[in-house]
Write a protein that holds these residues in place. Structure first.
Motif, PDB file in Angstrom:
ATOM      1  N   ILE A 169     -19.898  29.865 -37.840  1.00 47.37           N
ATOM      2  CA  ILE A 169     -19.732  28.406 -37.748  1.00 47.37           C
ATOM      3  C   ILE A 169     -21.105  27.760 -37.548  1.00 47.37           C
ATOM      4  N   LEU A 170     -21.910  28.338 -36.651  1.00 46.45           N
ATOM      5  CA  LEU A 170     -23.257  27.813 -36.409  1.00 46.45           C
ATOM      6  C   LEU A 170     -24.121  27.906 -37.665  1.00 46.45           C
ATOM      7  N   GLU A 171     -24.018  28.998 -38.395  1.00 44.88           N
ATOM      8  CA  GLU A 171     -24.777  29.143 -39.636  1.00 44.88           C
ATOM      9  C   GLU A 171     -24.339  28.100 -40.664  1.00 44.88           C
ATOM     10  N   GLY A 172     -23.029  27.826 -40.727  1.00 48.28           N
ATOM     11  CA  GLY A 172     -22.540  26.778 -41.626  1.00 48.28           C
ATOM     12  C   GLY A 172     -23.094  25.419 -41.251  1.00 48.28           C
TER      13      GLY A 172
ATOM     14  N   ARG B 120     -26.366  32.481 -51.122  1.00 43.39           N
ATOM     15  CA  ARG B 120     -25.375  32.825 -52.128  1.00 43.39           C
ATOM     16  C   ARG B 120     -24.246  33.609 -51.465  1.00 43.39           C
ATOM     17  N   PHE B 121     -23.138  33.758 -52.195  1.00 43.35           N
ATOM     18  CA  PHE B 121     -22.004  34.529 -51.698  1.00 43.35           C
ATOM     19  C   PHE B 121     -22.481  35.912 -51.260  1.00 43.35           C
ATOM     20  N   PRO B 122     -22.060  36.428 -50.146  1.00 41.26           N
ATOM     21  CA  PRO B 122     -21.032  35.891 -49.243  1.00 41.26           C
ATOM     22  C   PRO B 122     -21.600  35.037 -48.111  1.00 41.26           C
ATOM     23  N   PHE B 123     -22.856  34.584 -48.251  1.00 40.76           N
ATOM     24  CA  PHE B 123     -23.478  33.871 -47.137  1.00 40.76           C
ATOM     25  C   PHE B 123     -23.689  32.388 -47.378  1.00 40.76           C
TER      26      PHE B 123
ATOM     27  N   SER C  84     -34.320  26.565 -32.988  1.00 38.54           N
ATOM     28  CA  SER C  84     -33.487  26.719 -31.796  1.00 38.54           C
ATOM     29  C   SER C  84     -32.091  26.172 -32.066  1.00 38.54           C
ATOM     30  N   ILE C  85     -31.164  26.710 -31.312  1.00 34.26           N
ATOM     31  CA  ILE C  85     -29.788  26.218 -31.297  1.00 34.26           C
ATOM     32  C   ILE C  85     -29.448  26.060 -29.825  1.00 34.26           C
ATOM     33  N   ASP C  86     -29.211  24.826 -29.404  1.00 34.35           N
ATOM     34  CA  ASP C  86     -28.965  24.535 -27.992  1.00 34.35           C
ATOM     35  C   ASP C  86     -27.562  23.983 -27.780  1.00 34.35           C
ATOM     36  N   GLY C  87     -27.014  24.269 -26.614  1.00 34.30           N
ATOM     37  CA  GLY C  87     -25.736  23.691 -26.207  1.00 34.30           C
ATOM     38  C   GLY C  87     -24.568  24.095 -27.079  1.00 34.30           C
ATOM     39  N   ALA C  88     -24.632  25.286 -27.666  1.00 34.62           N
ATOM     40  CA  ALA C  88     -23.534  25.732 -28.538  1.00 34.62           C
ATOM     41  C   ALA C  88     -22.266  25.944 -27.717  1.00 34.62           C
TER      42      ALA C  88
END
Length: 147
Positions: free
Chosen positions: A60-63, A14-17, A92-96
């Protein structure tokens, strides 16, 4: 098209997330295109950075992650009630990569695609664009679990 009211039935954020305003294209088990309108009224700009507002890369990554969650949920054969009992955990988040700054007034478009899906595990390729210019990319791995 999936509007923000429908998105709130899919995601718990929810806002603001809540960082996806609308989904404009979705092919289950394949791709999603959605966007967030970045505005100067967002709290994040109070501190990032005063006089030089830049939308943070982690946001941006969270979006992307939220857009990927929508893609995964919409690809599974679940009722709204069943989906409400699930949550997406990112593993995991790779190659960001961050290629260009995002500023207030930009429309941040998320383009997500399924790389692999096995059981509750999803691997997604995420790209973020402003005016057809790639501003960020990453590969995200997530698991959908019971709350």
């Amino acid at each position: 098209m999936i509007d923000v009211v429908q998105i709130q039935k899919i995601l718990p954020h929810r806002f603001p997330f809540l960082l996806v305003d609308r989904v404009t294209d979705l092919t289950p088990n394949e791709t999603l295109v959605g966007y967030k309108n970045v505005t100067i009224g967002e709290q994040i700009f109070e501190g990032h950075f005063p006089g030089h507002p830049i939308y943070p890369g982690v946001m941006i990554l969270e979006g992307m992650a939220q857009a990927g969650g929508i893609l995964a949920f919409q690809s599974m054969d679940m009722t709204e009630e069943e989906a409400a009992q699930k949550v997406v955990y990112f593993m995991s988040i790779d190659g960001a990569k961050f290629r260009s700054p995002v500023r207030p007034g930009d429309r941040l478009e998320y383009r997500m695609s399924v790389v692999k899906h096995k059981g509750s595990i999803w691997v997604l390729k995420g790209e973020a664009y402003v005016d057809d210019t790639l501003v960020s990319e990453a590969e995200l791995k997530a698991m959908i679990v019971d709350k």
